[in-house]
Write an enzyme that holds these catalytic residues in place. Structure first.
Site, PDB file in Angstrom:
ATOM      1  N   GLY A  26      -5.883  14.415  52.965  1.00 51.72           N
ATOM      2  CA  GLY A  26      -6.780  13.305  53.260  1.00 51.72           C
ATOM      3  C   GLY A  26      -6.739  12.234  52.193  1.00 51.72           C
ATOM      4  O   GLY A  26      -5.742  12.066  51.493  1.00 51.72           O
TER       5      GLY A  26
ATOM      6  N   ASP B  24      -2.432  23.512  37.473  1.00 47.61           N
ATOM      7  CA  ASP B  24      -1.794  22.302  38.009  1.00 47.61           C
ATOM      8  C   ASP B  24      -1.983  21.107  37.082  1.00 47.61           C
ATOM      9  O   ASP B  24      -2.236  19.987  37.536  1.00 47.61           O
ATOM     10  CB  ASP B  24      -2.347  21.990  39.399  1.00 47.61           C
ATOM     11  CG  ASP B  24      -1.435  21.034  40.183  1.00 47.61           C
ATOM     12  OD1 ASP B  24      -0.227  20.978  39.865  1.00 47.61           O
ATOM     13  OD2 ASP B  24      -1.925  20.357  41.099  1.00 47.61           O
TER      14      ASP B  24
ATOM     15  N   GLY C 249      -3.865  12.297  49.334  1.00 51.33           N
ATOM     16  CA  GLY C 249      -3.307  13.612  49.069  1.00 51.33           C
ATOM     17  C   GLY C 249      -2.771  14.225  50.339  1.00 51.33           C
ATOM     18  O   GLY C 249      -2.686  13.565  51.377  1.00 51.33           O
ATOM     19  N   SER C 250      -2.429  15.494  50.260  1.00 52.06           N
ATOM     20  CA  SER C 250      -1.835  16.186  51.406  1.00 52.06           C
ATOM     21  C   SER C 250      -2.802  16.313  52.575  1.00 52.06           C
ATOM     22  O   SER C 250      -2.389  16.354  53.730  1.00 52.06           O
ATOM     23  CB  SER C 250      -1.383  17.587  50.987  1.00 52.06           C
ATOM     24  OG  SER C 250      -0.460  17.520  49.931  1.00 52.06           O
TER      25      SER C 250
END
EC number: 2.7.11.1
Length: 496
Positions: free
Chosen positions: A174, A286, A171-172
């Site tokens: 980690g 989301d 992900g952004s």
């Protein structure tokens, strides 16, 4: 002259309740922990207490205030301490005890009562001048700091408690890794985030919101649960259920689209999870195929709660622009206030994609896609039932006030003819066989994960922990930005 809000806080009368109790196990020991909800003014938080702690407070107060005639349920010497009726009765008695504590200023201002309810912890005090996002990010903040484990408390989790086997996602901030706990050989998904990246992007509120939501997920079958959270000086760790049937996105890519009966099943389980989140005042915000996992037999599990918004009741709205472009509701794109119905729009978009293979207003040009979402009529192709057409039109209604779910939330989804053939009671109890079985070979099977991840080398840095760098729920945490992040269930109850 600046007003002293702390004094206002201390003079406020608290309200308290015990909404639930949980049985925990560790090293073959069983124990019960009671979850106390404390509300003072705009602040709310949970305190986890064992019976022994209630008993200690009671014995202190009854000597100092004999005229109050305080009572708590007696200790049980014989019989089953884990009988559901006994636990329910004990919880009711303890609830009555703490209700009496907050009726009288001389009791709720007593130092031992304030300590028991964690009323003087600075992180529970809110400034009325703070904006909505600031207050909501602090609301129900730091469950872990309120767990009083006593002298035989649960040791904190740390990276060296686990063997990190494979990278299974990125992900952004980690990576997500498959890990095996050394103590018992159980498998977990461990989400490891870099603090520096989180802070540089000013995303600590979202990380703390994710942690708070994860703690509330244990009661629902279609939401991923949190077992531990801990931190080192450089990293944050979420220890989660390992769900290895693969992302819905992974299966959609392989199969292009799903038959209607399969799409209906997934949509129902997703809707059930969203309905539960809404019932505890959380908007998910989301929903997309990448955040929907299948478990080992094919049931849905929602994951990734970083964009959740806490404290949003059915009639409340918020304004933050966030989400994934393909699934954004019109009101979010317009930067208008929005509510729970953004999740029902997203459900419509995901259902559409399951049936037709692409999101409803998809375009490679994001600006054009936004324009499509705002203005283009919904295009429904043949090949699905009339009830499928109907629910897609009602979920993907551009005016949120006329959208399915706008008035009675999840109840409207349940009652739609598209789900007429389905028993919601059987669904939530997992009595309906999933239409597709991922056929995993075992608890560590990773065949349903993208090889782009699983072929990566596990970074050595995620496995390292030294005593000076570990921060846990029982000590002052090193970085103020992540105070309250660490969580571990308590290890034993002195008086069951």
């Amino acid at each position: 002259m600046q007003r002293d809000h702390t004094m206002d806080y201390k003079e406020s009368c608290p309200s308290v309740s015990i909404p639930s109790s949980d049985e925990h196990r560790e090293k073959k020991k069983r124990f019960t922990v009671y979850k106390v909800l404390v509300s003072v003014g705009r602040s709310e938080w949970f305190v986890f207490r064992r019976y022994a702690e209630f008993d200690k407070l009671y014995n202190t107060l009854k000597k100092q205030f004999p005229a109050m005639a305080l009572k708590i349920p007696a200790k049980r010497i014989f019989g089953d301490n884990f009988d559901p009726d006994f636990i329910k009765q004990r919880r009711a008695g303890l609830n009555e005890f703490i209700q009496n504590l907050v009726r009288y200023p001389e009791l709720y201002n007593h130092p031992d009562v304030r300590a028991f309810l964690q009323m003087d912890s600075p992180k529970h005090q809110s400034d009325p001048s703070e904006d909505e996002d600031e207050r909501s990010s602090q609301k129900l903040h730091s469950t872990s700091q309120n767990i009083n484990l006593g002298p035989s408390g649960n040791p904190h989790a740390k990276p060296t408690d686990f063997d990190f086997l494979k990278v299974i996602g990125k992900g952004s901030f980690g990576k997500v890794l498959l890990a095996k706990r050394k103590l018992d050989g159980k498998f977990y998904a461990v989400k490891v985030l870099q603090k520096k990246i989180v802070l540089n992007r000013k995303e600590q509120k979202h990380i703390m919101a994710e942690r708070n939501v994860l703690l509330k997920n244990v009661k629902h079958p279609f939401l991923v649960g949190l077992h531990y959270s801990f931190q080192t000086t450089e990293k944050l760790y979420f220890v989660l259920d390992f769900v290895n049937g693969g992302e819905l996105f992974f299966h959609l890519q392989r199969e292009r689209s799903f038959p209607e009966h399969r799409a209906r099943f997934y949509a129902a389980e997703i809707a059930s999870a969203l309905g539960y989140l809404h019932s505890i005042k959380i908007v998910y915000r989301d929903l997309k195929p990448e955040n929907i996992l299948l478990d080992s037999v094919g049931h849905v599990v929602l994951t990734d709660f970083g964009l959740c918004k806490e404290g949003i009741a059915i009639s409340d709205t918020t304004t933050t622009f966030c989400g994934t472009p393909e699934y954004l509701a019109p009101e979010v794109i317009r930067k208008q206030p929005y509510d729970n119905t953004v999740d029902w729009w997203c459900l419509g978009a995901v259902l559409y994609e399951m049936l037709y293979g692409l999101p409803p207003f998809y375009c490679r040009d994001v600006a054009e896609m936004y324009d499509n979402i705002l203005h283009k009529p919904l295009s429904l192709r043949p090949g699905v039932s009339l009830t499928a057409w109907s629910i897609l039109e009602e979920l993907l209604e551009k005016d949120r006030q006329n959208r399915l779910g706008a008035k009675e939330d999840f109840l409207e989804i349940q009652n739609h003819p598209f789900f007429e053939s389905l028993s919601w009671a059987d669904l939530v109890q997992k009595k309906i066989p999933p239409p597709f079985n991922p056929n995993v070979a075992g608890p560590d099977d990773i065949r349903n994960f993208d090889t782009a991840f699983t072929e990566e080398t596990v970074p050595y840095s995620v496995c390292v922990s030294s005593d000076y760098s570990i921060v846990n729920a029982s000590v002052l945490e090193a970085d103020d930005a992540f105070v309250g992040f660490s969580y571990a269930p308590p290890s034993e109850d002195l008086f069951l």
